[in-house]
Write a protein that holds these residues in place. Structure first.
Motif, PDB file in Angstrom:
ATOM      1  N   GLU A 227     -14.676 -13.084   5.533  1.00 43.29           N
ATOM      2  CA  GLU A 227     -13.671 -12.759   6.546  1.00 43.29           C
ATOM      3  C   GLU A 227     -12.574 -13.817   6.594  1.00 43.29           C
ATOM      4  N   ASN A 228     -12.960 -15.070   6.434  1.00 42.50           N
ATOM      5  CA  ASN A 228     -11.969 -16.141   6.429  1.00 42.50           C
ATOM      6  C   ASN A 228     -11.024 -16.003   5.240  1.00 42.50           C
ATOM      7  N   VAL A 229     -11.576 -15.658   4.063  1.00 42.07           N
ATOM      8  CA  VAL A 229     -10.745 -15.465   2.871  1.00 42.07           C
ATOM      9  C   VAL A 229      -9.807 -14.286   3.064  1.00 42.07           C
ATOM     10  N   VAL A 230     -10.354 -13.167   3.562  1.00 38.79           N
ATOM     11  CA  VAL A 230      -9.545 -11.962   3.748  1.00 38.79           C
ATOM     12  C   VAL A 230      -8.434 -12.194   4.779  1.00 38.79           C
ATOM     13  N   ASP A 231      -8.727 -13.011   5.789  1.00 31.47           N
ATOM     14  CA  ASP A 231      -7.719 -13.294   6.813  1.00 31.47           C
ATOM     15  C   ASP A 231      -6.579 -14.156   6.292  1.00 31.47           C
TER      16      ASP A 231
ATOM     17  N   THR B 289      -1.513  -9.442   2.686  1.00 27.99           N
ATOM     18  CA  THR B 289      -1.542  -7.993   2.873  1.00 27.99           C
ATOM     19  C   THR B 289      -2.512  -7.636   3.991  1.00 27.99           C
ATOM     20  N   GLY B 290      -2.078  -6.723   4.873  1.00 23.75           N
ATOM     21  CA  GLY B 290      -2.973  -6.227   5.908  1.00 23.75           C
ATOM     22  C   GLY B 290      -3.956  -5.243   5.308  1.00 23.75           C
TER      23      GLY B 290
ATOM     24  N   ASP C  65     -12.506   5.500   9.332  1.00 29.88           N
ATOM     25  CA  ASP C  65     -13.361   6.642   9.024  1.00 29.88           C
ATOM     26  C   ASP C  65     -12.497   7.901   8.995  1.00 29.88           C
ATOM     27  N   ARG C  66     -13.096   9.046   8.845  1.00 32.56           N
ATOM     28  CA  ARG C  66     -12.321  10.279   8.698  1.00 32.56           C
ATOM     29  C   ARG C  66     -11.564  10.658   9.967  1.00 32.56           C
ATOM     30  N   ASN C  67     -11.988  10.104  11.081  1.00 34.54           N
ATOM     31  CA  ASN C  67     -11.328  10.416  12.355  1.00 34.54           C
ATOM     32  C   ASN C  67     -10.257   9.398  12.717  1.00 34.54           C
ATOM     33  N   ALA C  68      -9.872   8.574  11.754  1.00 35.76           N
ATOM     34  CA  ALA C  68      -8.843   7.541  11.933  1.00 35.76           C
ATOM     35  C   ALA C  68      -9.301   6.437  12.875  1.00 35.76           C
ATOM     36  N   THR C  69     -10.617   6.297  13.034  1.00 38.94           N
ATOM     37  CA  THR C  69     -11.152   5.196  13.830  1.00 38.94           C
ATOM     38  C   THR C  69     -11.223   3.944  12.958  1.00 38.94           C
ATOM     39  N   VAL C  70     -10.684   2.850  13.478  1.00 37.63           N
ATOM     40  CA  VAL C  70     -10.668   1.602  12.717  1.00 37.63           C
ATOM     41  C   VAL C  70     -12.058   0.966  12.779  1.00 37.63           C
ATOM     42  N   VAL C  71     -12.690   0.867  11.620  1.00 36.48           N
ATOM     43  CA  VAL C  71     -14.020   0.265  11.510  1.00 36.48           C
ATOM     44  C   VAL C  71     -13.906  -1.240  11.351  1.00 36.48           C
ATOM     45  N   TRP C  72     -12.864  -1.665  10.639  1.00 41.97           N
ATOM     46  CA  TRP C  72     -12.672  -3.093  10.362  1.00 41.97           C
ATOM     47  C   TRP C  72     -11.221  -3.332   9.986  1.00 41.97           C
ATOM     48  N   GLY C  73     -10.727  -4.516  10.278  1.00 42.11           N
ATOM     49  CA  GLY C  73      -9.370  -4.871   9.878  1.00 42.11           C
ATOM     50  C   GLY C  73      -9.231  -6.376   9.798  1.00 42.11           C
TER      51      GLY C  73
ATOM     52  N   GLN D 215       2.079  -1.430  -5.348  1.00 41.72           N
ATOM     53  CA  GLN D 215       0.716  -1.774  -5.756  1.00 41.72           C
ATOM     54  C   GLN D 215       0.695  -3.088  -6.519  1.00 41.72           C
ATOM     55  N   SER D 216       1.693  -3.305  -7.361  1.00 37.88           N
ATOM     56  CA  SER D 216       1.715  -4.534  -8.153  1.00 37.88           C
ATOM     57  C   SER D 216       1.878  -5.750  -7.279  1.00 37.88           C
ATOM     58  N   VAL D 217       2.751  -5.681  -6.274  1.00 35.66           N
ATOM     59  CA  VAL D 217       2.952  -6.836  -5.394  1.00 35.66           C
ATOM     60  C   VAL D 217       1.798  -6.981  -4.419  1.00 35.66           C
ATOM     61  N   SER D 218       1.167  -5.860  -4.040  1.00 37.03           N
ATOM     62  CA  SER D 218       0.014  -5.932  -3.137  1.00 37.03           C
ATOM     63  C   SER D 218      -1.151  -6.609  -3.822  1.00 37.03           C
ATOM     64  N   THR D 219      -1.340  -6.282  -5.103  1.00 36.66           N
ATOM     65  CA  THR D 219      -2.427  -6.919  -5.855  1.00 36.66           C
ATOM     66  C   THR D 219      -2.205  -8.411  -5.945  1.00 36.66           C
ATOM     67  N   GLU D 220      -0.943  -8.792  -6.186  1.00 39.92           N
ATOM     68  CA  GLU D 220      -0.632 -10.217  -6.294  1.00 39.92           C
ATOM     69  C   GLU D 220      -0.794 -10.917  -4.966  1.00 39.92           C
ATOM     70  N   SER D 221      -0.529 -10.203  -3.869  1.00 40.10           N
ATOM     71  CA  SER D 221      -0.595 -10.838  -2.553  1.00 40.10           C
ATOM     72  C   SER D 221      -2.012 -11.059  -2.089  1.00 40.10           C
ATOM     73  N   LEU D 222      -2.975 -10.536  -2.821  1.00 36.84           N
ATOM     74  CA  LEU D 222      -4.368 -10.788  -2.469  1.00 36.84           C
ATOM     75  C   LEU D 222      -4.781 -12.213  -2.794  1.00 36.84           C
ATOM     76  N   ILE D 223      -3.885 -12.946  -3.478  1.00 38.24           N
ATOM     77  CA  ILE D 223      -4.152 -14.363  -3.729  1.00 38.24           C
ATOM     78  C   ILE D 223      -3.984 -15.121  -2.431  1.00 38.24           C
ATOM     79  N   ILE D 224      -4.888 -16.051  -2.127  1.00 36.50           N
ATOM     80  CA  ILE D 224      -4.839 -16.805  -0.876  1.00 36.50           C
ATOM     81  C   ILE D 224      -3.591 -17.660  -0.846  1.00 36.50           C
ATOM     82  N   GLN D 225      -3.000 -17.715   0.334  1.00 37.96           N
ATOM     83  CA  GLN D 225      -1.810 -18.551   0.508  1.00 37.96           C
ATOM     84  C   GLN D 225      -2.181 -20.013   0.356  1.00 37.96           C
TER      85      GLN D 225
END
Length: 369
Positions: free
Chosen positions: A181-185, A189-190, A195-203, A359-369
């Motif tokens: 979670e710390n890495v993802v935060d 990229t957000g 789920d199928r009902n548009a309920t946010v399970v995690w963010g 998609q290309s810039v999103s993939t690159e943005s997954l690198i930690i700041q």
């Protein structure tokens, strides 16, 4: 009667794996069952006096300073007792003769803490630690520990072992989860899971901040909703299409733009398991914060410099006419360049161009700041 209550106590102990504060209640029950003054559970590094973990009953917690001063220290002769079996119950009287000067001195220290003789359950764990439960009588209670008390401790042992094994496993999982979670935060990229009902399970943190700061999106009872009816309809339409996808590789793009705010570009992709949709993954990006490196786009898609420039310009929101005017080329030249970009990227529409570059810039943005 004891057997039924003992089984209830053993079952209650498993809650400690999820809630460590529950040890106080459990050890109070053990204390009442054994009719003793205090009960403490400790984990020691095998063959040493190094204390790695401890839980106390309410009486021991209340008098912890006194107990630590006179009992729980390196002068405790019980720390010299060797474990000859993986599981053993030991009384003070089993180890120390009544006339042992060291133990008689220790009994005086115990009395200052209001405690008397003890019985111990020692369990050698697979990780080379000693899990021990120590129960003390009151200082004026000279009753010996009987066979019922010993049998109770032996019955308690497998449950105590299992609880600590589960606790260690759960702690390991939680540490990894916290690290993830710390890495993802730290990502730019957000990311959200719906789920199928548009309920946010995690963010992650970025996604939550983008939704919170946007006037075009809101969370109500953890359900994601877009304030613009047309955008919300497109959102619901995307959610309805995703379960029908077969490959799990399809991507959908949605742009949210409110007056006075940066546009937010959102990409949706299914998370499939065994061919079945489990969740919808949503990636959010502030368009103004998104930067395309022309040279990287050129190398990534094998474009000419001119083709890379027009691809980035279109992805960043310029029309073909605006780009042509900005570069001082004819609209026909711009069309030819864009057509070549489409061919090299195997796409047929400008929306596909935006999706691929995003998609290309999103993939690159997954690198930690």
């Amino acid at each position: 009667m004891h057997n039924v209550k003992d089984q209830q106590l053993f079952a209650d102990m498993y809650q400690c794996a999820l809630n460590t504060s529950h040890w106080i209640s459990v050890l109070d029950q053990v204390k009442a069952r054994m009719n003793v003054a205090s009960v403490v559970v400790q984990v020691l590094k095998l063959g040493t006096t190094d204390l790695e973990w401890e839980a106390r009953d309410s009486f021991s917690l209340e008098h912890s300073a006194l107990h630590d001063k006179w009992v729980n220290n390196a002068d405790n002769p019980r720390l010299c007792i060797e474990s000859h079996r993986p599981l053993q119950v030991i009384r003070d009287d089993d180890v120390f003769p009544e006339n042992c000067p060291i133990f008689r001195k220790f009994l005086k220290r115990l009395a200052r803490a209001g405690l008397g003789k003890a019985i111990m359950l020692d369990i050698t764990m697979p990780d080379s630690t000693l899990l021990t439960l120590v129960a003390h009588r009151h200082c004026d209670d000279t009753r010996p520990y009987d066979a019922d008390t010993e049998n109770f401790l032996y019955a308690l042992a497998p449950h105590l072992t299992q609880v600590f094994t589960l606790t260690a496993q759960l702690s390991h999982v939680m540490q990894h989860q916290a690290l993830l979670e710390n890495v993802v935060d730290q990502m730019t990229t957000g990311m959200m899971m719906l789920d199928r009902n548009a309920t946010v399970v995690w963010g992650n943190r970025v996604a939550k901040d983008l939704v919170h700061d946007s006037s075009g999106m809101t969370l109500h009872n953890q359900q994601l909703r877009f304030m613009n009816n047309a955008v919300h309809h497109s959102f619901r339409n995307i959610l309805s299409q995703i379960p029908r996808q077969r490959s799990g590789l399809e991507r959908h793009i949605l742009v949210v733009k409110e007056e006075g705010q940066n546009a937010i570009e959102i990409m949706f992709t299914p998370y499939m398991k065994n061919g079945m949709l489990q969740y919808v993954l949503m990636y959010l990006k502030d368009v103004e914060a998104t930067t395309f490196d022309v040279k990287e786009i050129q190398m990534l898609f094998e474009l000419t410099p001119a083709e890379a420039h027009i691809a980035v310009a279109i992805a960043e929101g310029l029309t073909l006419t605006e780009y042509a005017e900005k570069k001082g080329v004819s609209i026909g030249t711009a069309r030819i360049q864009l057509k070549s970009v489409f061919s090299k990227m195997s796409i047929g529409r400008q929306s596909d161009l935006v999706r691929k570059l995003w998609q290309s810039v999103s993939t690159e943005s997954l690198i930690i700041q």
